[in-house]
Design a protein around this motif. Structure first.
Motif, short mmCIF file in Angstrom:
data_model
loop_
_atom_site.label_atom_id
_atom_site.label_comp_id
_atom_site.label_asym_id
_atom_site.label_seq_id
_atom_site.Cartn_x
_atom_site.Cartn_y
_atom_site.Cartn_z
N LYS A 161 13.14 -32.41 -5.02
CA LYS A 161 13.59 -31.95 -6.35
C LYS A 161 13.07 -32.84 -7.48
N THR A 162 13.20 -34.15 -7.31
CA THR A 162 12.77 -35.04 -8.41
C THR A 162 11.24 -35.03 -8.54
N ASN A 163 10.54 -35.02 -7.40
CA ASN A 163 9.07 -34.96 -7.47
C ASN A 163 8.62 -33.67 -8.16
N ARG A 164 9.29 -32.56 -7.84
CA ARG A 164 8.93 -31.28 -8.47
C ARG A 164 9.17 -31.34 -9.98
N THR A 165 10.26 -31.99 -10.37
CA THR A 165 10.56 -32.10 -11.80
C THR A 165 9.44 -32.86 -12.51
N VAL A 200 14.07 -44.96 -0.62
CA VAL A 200 13.71 -45.19 -2.03
C VAL A 200 14.67 -44.42 -2.96
N TYR A 201 14.73 -44.85 -4.22
CA TYR A 201 15.46 -44.08 -5.23
C TYR A 201 14.71 -42.78 -5.49
N PRO A 202 15.42 -41.63 -5.50
CA PRO A 202 14.75 -40.36 -5.79
C PRO A 202 14.08 -40.34 -7.17
N VAL A 203 14.61 -41.10 -8.11
CA VAL A 203 13.98 -41.21 -9.44
C VAL A 203 13.30 -42.58 -9.53
N GLY A 204 11.99 -42.60 -9.59
CA GLY A 204 11.27 -43.86 -9.76
C GLY A 204 10.44 -44.20 -8.53
N LYS A 205 11.05 -44.92 -7.61
CA LYS A 205 10.29 -45.42 -6.45
C LYS A 205 9.73 -44.27 -5.62
N ALA A 206 10.45 -43.16 -5.54
CA ALA A 206 9.95 -42.02 -4.75
C ALA A 206 8.62 -41.54 -5.29
N GLN A 207 8.49 -41.46 -6.62
CA GLN A 207 7.23 -41.00 -7.21
C GLN A 207 6.12 -42.06 -7.00
N GLU A 208 6.50 -43.32 -7.09
CA GLU A 208 5.49 -44.38 -6.94
C GLU A 208 4.93 -44.39 -5.52
N SER A 213 6.55 -30.69 -12.96
CA SER A 213 6.75 -29.66 -13.98
C SER A 213 6.36 -30.17 -15.37
N PHE A 214 6.22 -31.49 -15.51
CA PHE A 214 5.75 -32.08 -16.78
C PHE A 214 4.26 -32.43 -16.70
N GLY A 215 3.58 -31.88 -15.70
CA GLY A 215 2.13 -32.14 -15.61
C GLY A 215 1.75 -33.17 -14.56
N GLY A 216 2.71 -33.63 -13.76
CA GLY A 216 2.39 -34.59 -12.69
C GLY A 216 1.60 -33.91 -11.58
N ASP A 217 0.94 -34.73 -10.74
CA ASP A 217 0.12 -34.13 -9.68
C ASP A 217 0.49 -34.70 -8.31
N LEU A 218 1.79 -34.92 -8.10
CA LEU A 218 2.25 -35.47 -6.82
C LEU A 218 2.09 -34.41 -5.74
N VAL A 219 1.60 -34.84 -4.58
CA VAL A 219 1.46 -33.92 -3.43
C VAL A 219 2.43 -34.36 -2.34
N PHE A 220 3.28 -33.43 -1.91
CA PHE A 220 4.34 -33.78 -0.93
C PHE A 220 4.82 -32.51 -0.26
N TYR A 221 5.53 -32.67 0.84
CA TYR A 221 5.98 -31.52 1.64
C TYR A 221 7.46 -31.70 1.98
N ASP A 222 8.25 -30.72 1.63
CA ASP A 222 9.70 -30.83 1.87
C ASP A 222 9.98 -30.80 3.38
N MET A 223 10.83 -31.72 3.82
CA MET A 223 11.06 -31.85 5.26
C MET A 223 11.82 -30.65 5.86
N ALA A 224 12.50 -29.90 5.02
CA ALA A 224 13.23 -28.73 5.54
C ALA A 224 12.33 -27.50 5.57
N LYS A 225 11.13 -27.62 5.01
CA LYS A 225 10.23 -26.46 4.96
C LYS A 225 8.89 -26.83 5.59
N ALA A 230 15.74 -33.56 -17.76
CA ALA A 230 15.34 -32.70 -16.63
C ALA A 230 15.62 -33.39 -15.29
N LEU A 231 15.33 -34.67 -15.22
CA LEU A 231 15.60 -35.39 -13.96
C LEU A 231 17.09 -35.46 -13.67
N TYR A 232 17.87 -35.65 -14.72
CA TYR A 232 19.34 -35.66 -14.55
C TYR A 232 19.80 -34.32 -13.98
#
Ligand SMILES: [Zn+2]
Length: 328
Positions: free
Chosen positions: A208-212, A179-187, A215-227, A61-63
């Motif tokens: 996109k990666t945070n949303r992915t 940060v790397y969109p996969v890994g460090k971004a979530q941390e 979608s597996f049950g994560g609870d990250l809170v963030f706001y897209d800079m374009a929205k 899914a991340l890919y």
């Protein structure tokens, strides 16, 4: 006859089948492939439309989120569940590196083979550390396999990151993390979610990666800079996450109020460069952890791969292990 060799990736061959692990380039001579995690240098096998690929659902899914491509013929691996493949038993286990990342346990021809993939041997805010595994043959990544790679205490680094961000906001700037969109971004997202009330604004690639992950049950809170994050960015009362693929100076030109920070294990080596701050926070094991990991797995044979593979294999030999680097 069980064998391990380098063929644009780690090629493991038994009596009846061959499996390639994280090939770096397209390579024709294998029966099936394993993709350990969603960093782009490990996902080349996903671009083959025909061959069977084994990977976790999370990595697949991340890919898809990062590449906008849907790989074909992927067999999902569940952590800890064995899958019979020809005369192999294949089992993906947590590698502690990034969301969805997996090490691989492979039993075949009476040999237990363990491939770490990229791994971390310490807990982070988002991943549990890898567990060592009794094995006959170990293939270990040695990205930081040099004695001077000693990572600082993770809790203290988290603390420094939050302190720097708070001070930067008080001074009227926007703290921006590369940060790397996969890994460090979530941390980093999780760090600010857990320990501060500072909103996290994300570049669309990180959205996109945070949303992915969510979608597996994560609870990250963030706001897209374009929205919805646009207004927050204007208020300057937020932290902002950019992908490392962007040019730091360009970001500073577009956002003159930005103060930029790098967050990487390589910070030990290159210092601040063009950034205003660098934090040494890695998703890999450091030198001491690599050594301890090998000792706790107790393999009869060790293959080292990536980074300081030769240097680290020599160290293992001096410790009495049968070790050799897999050539690139
Ligand atoms: Zn990686």
């Amino acid at each position: 006859m069980f064998s391990v060799k380098w063929q644009n990736g780690i090629l493991v061959t038994s009596e009846s089948a061959s499996i390639i692990l994280d090939p770096l380039k397209k390579t024709p001579n294998y029966d099936f492939a394993f993709v350990s995690h969603a960093h782009m240098d490990h996902t080349v096998a996903f671009t083959d439309p025909v061959k069977i690929k084994y990977s976790t659902r999370e990595t697949t899914a991340l890919y898809e989120a990062v590449s906008d491509r849907k790989p074909r013929n992927v067999v999902p691996c569940l952590y800890g569940k064995s899958i019979p493949v020809h005369d192999f038993q294949l089992k993906a286990v947590n590698s502690g590196h990034v969301f969805g990342s997996a090490a691989l346990l492979l039993d075949g021809d009476g040999v237990t083979f363990f491939y770490t993939g990229d791994f971390n041997f310490t807990d982070s805010l988002t991943q549990r550390a890898i567990s060592p595994c009794d094995c006959d043959v170990l293939a270990i990544e040695t990205t930081y396999g040099r004695p001077d790679f000693v990572f600082p205490n993770r809790e203290e680094v988290y603390d420094s990151i939050v302190q720097w961000a708070a001070t930067t906001i008080m001074e009227g700037h926007v703290p921006c993390f590369f940060v790397y969109p996969v890994g460090k971004a979530q941390e980093i997202t999780r760090l600010f979610n857990l320990y501060t009330s500072i909103p996290v604004v994300t570049h669309p690639s990180i959205t996109k990666t945070n949303r992915t992950v969510n979608s597996f049950g994560g609870d990250l809170v963030f706001y897209d800079m374009a929205k919805e994050g646009e207004e927050l960015l204007r208020s300057k009362n937020c932290v902002c996450l950019f992908p490392t693929s962007l040019n730091l100076k360009t970001v500073k030109l577009v956002h003159p109020d930005a103060k930029v920070a790098m967050v990487t294990g390589w910070g030990l080596r290159f210092g601040k460069r063009a950034a205003d701050a660098t934090f040494v926070l890695s998703s890999h094991a450091d030198y001491a952890q690599l050594l301890r990991f090998v000792e706790e797995c107790g393999p009869k044979k060790v293959y080292t791969v990536h980074g300081y593979a030769g240097l680290f294999a020599n160290k293992l030999k001096r410790m009495g292990f049968d070790a050799e680097p897999l050539e690139h």
